[in-house]
Enzyme design. Sequence first.
Site, short mmCIF file in Angstrom:
data_model
loop_
_atom_site.label_atom_id
_atom_site.label_comp_id
_atom_site.label_asym_id
_atom_site.label_seq_id
_atom_site.Cartn_x
_atom_site.Cartn_y
_atom_site.Cartn_z
N TRP A 148 20.20 -42.96 -18.66
CA TRP A 148 19.85 -42.43 -17.33
C TRP A 148 20.77 -43.11 -16.32
O TRP A 148 20.58 -44.27 -16.00
CB TRP A 148 18.39 -42.72 -17.05
CG TRP A 148 17.86 -42.30 -15.71
CD1 TRP A 148 18.57 -41.87 -14.61
CD2 TRP A 148 16.48 -42.29 -15.30
NE1 TRP A 148 17.73 -41.59 -13.57
CE2 TRP A 148 16.44 -41.84 -13.97
CE3 TRP A 148 15.28 -42.62 -15.94
CZ2 TRP A 148 15.25 -41.72 -13.25
CZ3 TRP A 148 14.10 -42.50 -15.22
CH2 TRP A 148 14.08 -42.05 -13.90
N GLU A 149 21.76 -42.36 -15.84
CA GLU A 149 22.72 -42.92 -14.87
C GLU A 149 22.51 -42.26 -13.52
O GLU A 149 22.97 -41.16 -13.31
CB GLU A 149 24.14 -42.69 -15.34
CG GLU A 149 24.43 -43.30 -16.71
CD GLU A 149 25.88 -43.11 -17.15
OE1 GLU A 149 26.77 -42.96 -16.29
OE2 GLU A 149 26.12 -43.09 -18.34
N TYR A 150 21.87 -42.94 -12.68
CA TYR A 150 21.02 -44.14 -12.78
C TYR A 150 19.76 -43.85 -11.99
O TYR A 150 19.81 -43.07 -11.05
CB TYR A 150 21.72 -45.36 -12.13
CG TYR A 150 23.06 -45.67 -12.73
CD1 TYR A 150 23.16 -46.39 -13.92
CD2 TYR A 150 24.22 -45.21 -12.12
CE1 TYR A 150 24.40 -46.67 -14.48
CE2 TYR A 150 25.46 -45.49 -12.69
CZ TYR A 150 25.55 -46.21 -13.86
OH TYR A 150 26.76 -46.47 -14.41
#
Length: 381
Positions: A148-150
Amino acid sequence: MAFPRTFLFLVFSMLLMAVSCVQSSSHSNSSEPRGIIKATYYPSWNANLPPSAINTTLFTHIFYAFLSPSNVTFKFELSNTTAIQLSNFTTTLRYKYPTVKTLLSIGGFGEGPLFAKLASSSSSRGAFINSSLEVARKFGFDGLDLDWEYPQTPKEMDYFGVLLKEWRLAIRKEAKASNKPQLLLTAAVYFSSDFSATGGSQKYPTAAINKYLNWINVMSYDYHGSWDPSATGAQTAFFDPKSKLSSYYGLRSWLKAGIPGKKLVMGLALYGRTWTLKDPNVHSIGAPAVNAGPGNGILTYSQVEEFNKNFSATVVYDPDTISVYSFAGNYWVTYDNIATLTAKIAYAQALKLRGYFFWALSFENGWTIASQVSRGWILEE
Ligand SMILES: *[C@@H]1O[C@H](CO)[C@@H](O)[C@H](O)[C@H]1NC(C)=O
Ligand SMILES: *[C@@H]1O[C@H](CO)[C@@H](O)[C@H](O)[C@H]1NC(C)=O
Ligand SMILES: *[C@@H]1O[C@H](CO)[C@@H](O)[C@H](O)[C@H]1NC(C)=O
Ligand SMILES: *[C@@H]1O[C@H](CO)[C@@H](O)[C@H](O)[C@H]1NC(C)=O
Ligand SMILES: *[C@@H]1O[C@H](CO)[C@@H](O)[C@H](O)[C@H]1NC(C)=O
Ligand SMILES: *[C@@H]1O[C@H](CO)[C@@H](O)[C@H](O)[C@H]1NC(C)=O
Ligand SMILES: *[C@@H]1O[C@H](CO)[C@@H](O)[C@H](O)[C@H]1NC(C)=O
């Protein structure tokens, strides 16, 4: 480029002593198994490197990148093509080298909004978690990785923590019910636990990370790039006396936040970032630039080698940041080579980290870098 071994050894010995103060703030649980992690992400879209061509002896963990759930049902809805790819990946690796572990990496750059939505409600988290466990078992993966960015806001960070908690509980339950070992659960995270270059409020839920994840893959790179076209920069600076954008700052922030070194795996970039200089005669780190350079701002390591050869580029080792840059005419490239990567993993060992991972497999020609970095990790568990 020559890189005196004595220098590396000196650096390494100094660091072993110097960082012991950082270490003392983290409580390691010696009864938990350590196990060095030599990992890499496998970009599934790279047809040049089928799973059968991976030199599995160089890695302990290989992350299949990437898979995303539906943004409507939050379940994985796999096409037949994807299903065949996943099956080929796990089957081939298990057959070739049974001790290498495979993880399914979920997400990737650009999927932030999807995760923000998914993590915000109990029903979507449940659907996602169940589906992820089902896919992992169906195809024989050893674990799951969240990329998960971000998480951008305090609320998204809270959801991130809740997602990890529910995910681990489901994993424990599933392992009990199926009488199989628990799936590994890891996450790829920002280079720092508490600092956002974009000014967002970014403080990871470190208690949840400690409790529910096997380890985190720290993205210790991308400090500079063509998103700031006005000046060159060292994209993988290990140190930077002038800013917080460095691996040393970032890794220490994780340690200070209470994540023990044994849960930290350092990212190594097998690619460079490029600029077009304003003035070909001004070519230091921080030199004025006007735009991205070759490759629209990014070149894989093998393309950097080609660039250096094609243009007879000047290659410069920068001891302040422990990175390399090369330039030819108006073109400028920042990257790591064997010497800087070897130095970086010496520091990682001095910081008592768990290991390293590459972004990404197939970015070098052959296995020279992966082999030397693997040999460079000299500490045993
Ligand atoms: C250490 O790890 C073991 C095995 O995972 C666990 O049972 C124990 O509670 C842990 N101890 C501490 C102090 O965290
Ligand atoms: C879901 O993803 C599709 C394809 O990327 C996109 O066209 C659509 O707008 C997205 N829907 C929602 C609800 O976000
Ligand atoms: C996908 O595979 C299933 C089961 O093997 C088959 O029934 C289906 O026709 C396939 N779908 C496509 C679009 O090829
Ligand atoms: C994986 O795909 C390759 C290339 O398409 C094929 O040669 C190989 O037999 C497949 N392996 C498995 C285990 O399905
Ligand atoms: C997920 O699976 C568990 C156990 O199999 C089940 O009890 C639960 O209802 C499922 N949740 C969702 C949202 O599908
Ligand atoms: C280097 O030159 C070769 C041959 O002309 C070309 O195919 C390749 O794209 C060039 N690569 C770079 C990074 O300049
Ligand atoms: C895989 O890596 C090992 C260790 O560096 C090396 O000895 C071996 O020759 C490599 N295999 C291939 C097929 O490149």
